[in-house]
Structure formats: C-alpha cells, structure tokens
Design a protein around this motif. Sequence first.
Motif, PDB file in Angstrom:
ATOM      1  N   GLN A  39      14.891 -59.204 -34.074  1.00  0.00           N
ATOM      2  CA  GLN A  39      13.763 -58.393 -34.523  1.00  0.00           C
ATOM      3  C   GLN A  39      14.050 -56.926 -34.222  1.00  0.00           C
ATOM      4  O   GLN A  39      14.204 -56.539 -33.068  1.00  0.00           O
ATOM      5  CB  GLN A  39      12.478 -58.820 -33.828  1.00  0.00           C
TER       6      GLN A  39
ATOM      7  N   GLY B  40       8.494 -59.569 -24.253  1.00  0.00           N
ATOM      8  CA  GLY B  40       8.016 -60.560 -25.200  1.00  0.00           C
ATOM      9  C   GLY B  40       6.867 -61.363 -24.619  1.00  0.00           C
ATOM     10  O   GLY B  40       6.719 -61.490 -23.398  1.00  0.00           O
TER      11      GLY B  40
ATOM     12  N   HIS C  50       4.209 -60.425 -31.181  1.00  0.00           N
ATOM     13  CA  HIS C  50       5.296 -61.091 -30.453  1.00  0.00           C
ATOM     14  C   HIS C  50       5.607 -60.458 -29.100  1.00  0.00           C
ATOM     15  O   HIS C  50       6.321 -61.046 -28.289  1.00  0.00           O
ATOM     16  CB  HIS C  50       6.570 -61.103 -31.303  1.00  0.00           C
TER      17      HIS C  50
ATOM     18  N   VAL D 110      13.253 -62.732 -30.985  1.00  0.00           N
ATOM     19  CA  VAL D 110      11.899 -63.269 -31.064  1.00  0.00           C
ATOM     20  C   VAL D 110      11.973 -64.645 -31.705  1.00  0.00           C
ATOM     21  O   VAL D 110      12.376 -64.763 -32.873  1.00  0.00           O
ATOM     22  CB  VAL D 110      10.966 -62.343 -31.871  1.00  0.00           C
ATOM     23  N   ASP D 111      11.648 -65.668 -30.928  1.00  0.00           N
ATOM     24  CA  ASP D 111      11.757 -67.056 -31.403  1.00  0.00           C
ATOM     25  C   ASP D 111      13.141 -67.348 -31.956  1.00  0.00           C
ATOM     26  O   ASP D 111      13.306 -68.018 -32.988  1.00  0.00           O
ATOM     27  CB  ASP D 111      10.691 -67.345 -32.467  1.00  0.00           C
TER      28      ASP D 111
ATOM     29  N   ASN E  29       7.408 -54.576 -35.892  1.00  0.00           N
ATOM     30  CA  ASN E  29       7.546 -55.642 -36.886  1.00  0.00           C
ATOM     31  C   ASN E  29       8.582 -55.323 -37.949  1.00  0.00           C
ATOM     32  O   ASN E  29       8.664 -56.009 -38.969  1.00  0.00           O
ATOM     33  CB  ASN E  29       6.192 -55.925 -37.547  1.00  0.00           C
TER      34      ASN E  29
END
Length: 340
Positions: free
Chosen positions: A52, A336, A266, A47-48, A184
């Motif tokens: 995650q 995503g 996300h 994620v980015d 998360n």
Amino acid sequence: MRRTISKVPFGSYQGEPVWRYTIENARHSQLQVLSYAATWYDFIVQVDGQPQSLVWHFETLDDYLKTPYQVGKTIGRVAGRIGHAQFKLHDQTYRLPPNDGQHLLHGGDHGLQTHNFDGHFDPTGDTVTLTTTLLSTEDGFPGDLKVTVSYRLTTDDTVQITYHGVTSADTLFDPTCHVYFNLNGGAALINSQQLGINSTKLVHTDQDKVPTGVFYVPSPAYDFRAQPVIQAQLDRLSQETGQLGYDDCYVIDHQSEPAGRLVAAHGQLIFNTDRNGMVIFTANPDHGQATTAGKYHALAVELQTLPDAINHHGFGDPILRADTPRTFINQYRYVGNQTR
C-alpha cells in the motif's frame, strides 16, 4: 529477511544521473527517495499482505521537473515564505530576488529543491544520506551552506528524516520535505480520511499567505484536535469562509507529543518533529486527475519552524551560526490497525 538498500536510475538532470533509492525493512515496507531534490518518492507498507502506497508521487522525472507543487522535494534553505523577500541579520538587511509576487518562497529559485544531491548508503543498512551545498553567490543568502539530508526506515515502519546544516557565515536554515500523503493511494480521494493536529492556534497570514506576526484561535472549521474526517472539515470551511481547501500553518502545542496524524481504515501515519510548525495544504498535484471542487487526492504536511520566523518575534529560531552544525529531525510512523 534483513534490511537492504538498492538504487536504480531515474533519469538525468542537468547532465547528471538521478537515482531512486529503495530501503526495505524486515516487514517488507519500503522507503523510496530520489537524489533529485532529496525527494521523498514513496512509502510502501504491507496491508493484509498487499503493498500500500502512502505517499503521492509521479512516475517520471519529467513530471517532477514540471510540477509547481514541489512534490516530495526537500525545500529551503528556508521553507515557506519570507515576507517582501528580505530579512535582517546582525543589523544587516538582506534583499533577495522575489519568486512569489514580492515575496520569497522556499528559499528562492536556487533552493534545495533545484539540486541533485550526492547519495551514499550501506547496502545492508537502513539509511540513505544525501548531500549538497548552497552557495551564497547563487541564492543570495549569507554563507555557503552544506546540507545533509538523511532518510532512515526503522524496523517499526518509522521514516526518520534528519536535516543537518553547516555554514561558513551566519545564515538561515529551516528546510523540510514538501511531502504529499494519501494513505489509500494517489488514485483515491483523501476526503474520507481523518486528520488530527496537536494545535490550539494558527499563524495569521495576509492575502499573500505571508505571516502577519500574530497567532489566532481557530474556528471549528480549522480545529483538528478531535481528529475529524477531512470531508466534514471541508464542509465547515465552505460554510464558514466560502473556501474549498486548506493552506494553513498550525503552531504545535507540545513538541513532546505527536504533531499530528492522518488516519485511514487500515492504519494511521503519526507525525513528530522537533520544530514548532505544521503546514497543511490540500491539493491535486496532477492536474490531469478528474476532480470537482473540494475533492482532493493529496494532503501536504510540512513540519518546520514557523514560516517567516526571522521577521517575527516568538516564531522560533531559524538562524544557523557559522561553523556550528545544527540538526532537525522529522518522523513519520505508520501503525497498522492490526498492531495498534
């Protein structure tokens, strides 16, 4: 980068080594599983540009051995409860040692969740295959049952779990993964995430959480069709019933469509199964976490044939015939926001 599979030691169980397997795909996503209980250890996505974790897990084998929550484990022969620890098959009644009050839970105290599986994989493949055998003399069910659990990570970030059973005599077969999700990470609460369930009816249960044999239409607190925020549903649940969490079984409406989905900022995890039931359970598997009532770090999602199906007409077919292999498939795809 091509996909790879590796393994590292993860402790010892009953004198045998336990292994943690890691499958990594070209996106650098990772699926991690344990040989002990064919446990789904973790699912890590990018994620980015940062890893995650999506699956609640423990860091040590000892914690997996001590927990009553069956975290990530493969459970069965039969997932869920069998009422009064008995069932009839071909006019013969089988009575098994109860392990949940007067009922049988997850196949009993010698179920798949107590086995250390044998593992096999191709280092350049995408699948880890885990096998074990349940003996009738140990668990009381008819037939010796060879179970193969295969974990696969695809190039599009789908985790596919395949359950394959072969038995020496007609028996029951309905395993699943008792996986707990938090998109998360386990340190966060799941309350802000959204949950969607493809279901217009639930399984009615008694005070022991054993199915009564009927379905019912959910009140607003139990209706997840519109993909509400979990906290909003928990608030409704408290107002309607006084209860602070969920432990309920939903009847999947259309198996050609996703059974449900869990959504965070996300991205989302989409659930698919070829069976007719989805159990959800809000939990805090680590009692050491500081929590208040109604605040949860994990959501268990169990995709299976409806519990206690052998004792209720219309609940599905949990029977595995002798020398006739049967296969079930559950899938969990991460999408995503950047690729949705």
